[in-house]
Design an enzyme around this catalytic site. Sequence first.
Site, PDB file in Angstrom:
ATOM      1  N   CYS A  95       0.437   4.383  -1.851  1.00  0.00           N
ATOM      2  CA  CYS A  95       1.012   4.889  -3.103  1.00  0.00           C
ATOM      3  C   CYS A  95       0.022   4.850  -4.268  1.00  0.00           C
ATOM      4  CB  CYS A  95       2.316   4.158  -3.404  1.00  0.00           C
ATOM      5  SG  CYS A  95       3.408   5.136  -4.455  1.00  0.00           S
ATOM      6  N   ARG A 129      10.842  11.780 -10.381  1.00  0.00           N
ATOM      7  CA  ARG A 129      10.484  10.640  -9.548  1.00  0.00           C
ATOM      8  C   ARG A 129      11.034  10.835  -8.134  1.00  0.00           C
ATOM      9  NH1 ARG A 129       8.449   5.705  -9.785  1.00  0.00           N
ATOM     10  NH2 ARG A 129       7.783   6.102 -11.911  1.00  0.00           N
ATOM     11  N   HIS A 193       6.120   2.816   1.572  1.00  0.00           N
ATOM     12  CA  HIS A 193       6.267   1.378   1.390  1.00  0.00           C
ATOM     13  C   HIS A 193       7.221   0.914   2.482  1.00  0.00           C
ATOM     14  CE1 HIS A 193       4.473   1.190  -2.643  1.00  0.00           C
ATOM     15  NE2 HIS A 193       5.158   2.265  -2.978  1.00  0.00           N
TER      16      HIS A 193
HETATM   17  N1  GLN Z   1       2.373   4.980 -10.511  1.00  0.00           N
HETATM   18  C1  GLN Z   1       2.272   5.842  -9.362  1.00  0.00           C
HETATM   19  C2  GLN Z   1       3.303   6.956  -9.382  1.00  0.00           C
HETATM   20  O1  GLN Z   1       4.366   6.793  -9.977  1.00  0.00           O
HETATM   21  C3  GLN Z   1       2.381   5.019  -8.088  1.00  0.00           C
HETATM   22  C4  GLN Z   1       3.727   4.368  -7.885  1.00  0.00           C
HETATM   23  C5  GLN Z   1       3.757   3.378  -6.749  1.00  0.00           C
HETATM   24  O2  GLN Z   1       2.722   2.861  -6.333  1.00  0.00           O
HETATM   25  N2  GLN Z   1       4.940   3.055  -6.240  1.00  0.00           N
HETATM   26  O3  GLN Z   1       3.094   7.982  -8.778  1.00  0.00           O
END
Ligand code: GLN
EC number: 6.3.5.13
Length: 238
Positions: A95, A129, A193
């Site tokens: 990520c 998101r 994850h």
């Molecule tokens: N900040 C990054 C995004 O929002 C990675 C997020 C994360 O590692 N979960 O894309």
Amino acid sequence: MQSDSALRLVWIYPDLLSTYGDQGNVLVLEQRARRRGIPVETVHVRSADAVPESGDIYLIGGGEDRPQILAAERLRRDGGLHRAVQRGAALLAVCAGYQIMGTTFGGEEGQPVDGIGLIDIASGRGEGRAVGELAGDADPVLGIPTLTGFENHMGVTRLGQGVRPLARTAVGTGNGDGTEGCHIGKIVGTYLHGPALARNPGLADLLLTWAVGAQLPPIDDAWFERLREERLAAVRPG
Ligand code: GLN
């Protein structure tokens, strides 16, 4: 890996990037190596410390925007990860850690921030998101089963020349273009994850195989397989 020594795992910047159980990836590699009789040494490298160049497998996790920007700056200044990868080390980047490996990624306000340019990928901000289950068939050249995990990110990622998607996305967003993650050489980047290697032991063994340079004897993965089937059944339409 030298045949007379332990497998060296390097966990990069746990103080900045380690969300959603990403440290479990380290534990899974340790366990799966030891169950094959391979001794393991793990180094946790905090962001104030230099990244050692002598590791066999490097791991970096996900995190929020500010720690991600800090981690990119420090890794770029440090240069140890670049040198390790040039030496032939393997890398699992998750990520925020995945986005950092490329040329650019989106900061807190979506502004472009320089990555460390280890691989030819570029990330920016998506429409919204992406949160929830992520699943997809792995690139057939990897010879591993369907990947599952959990994603939570704003970023979308475009892969450059020679960088292959890790999977075709069946459920979830991943890179944002119907693909998820990437692989090139012994580098794997992913939005998974969960932690990724606990949910996908085939991916863990791929990294171990690259590091050890030999096929590994199978181990009992009935529990992992049950988890995968359960997750796939939960997200499959109908
Ligand atoms: N900040 C990054 C995004 O929002 C990675 C997020 C994360 O590692 N979960 O894309």
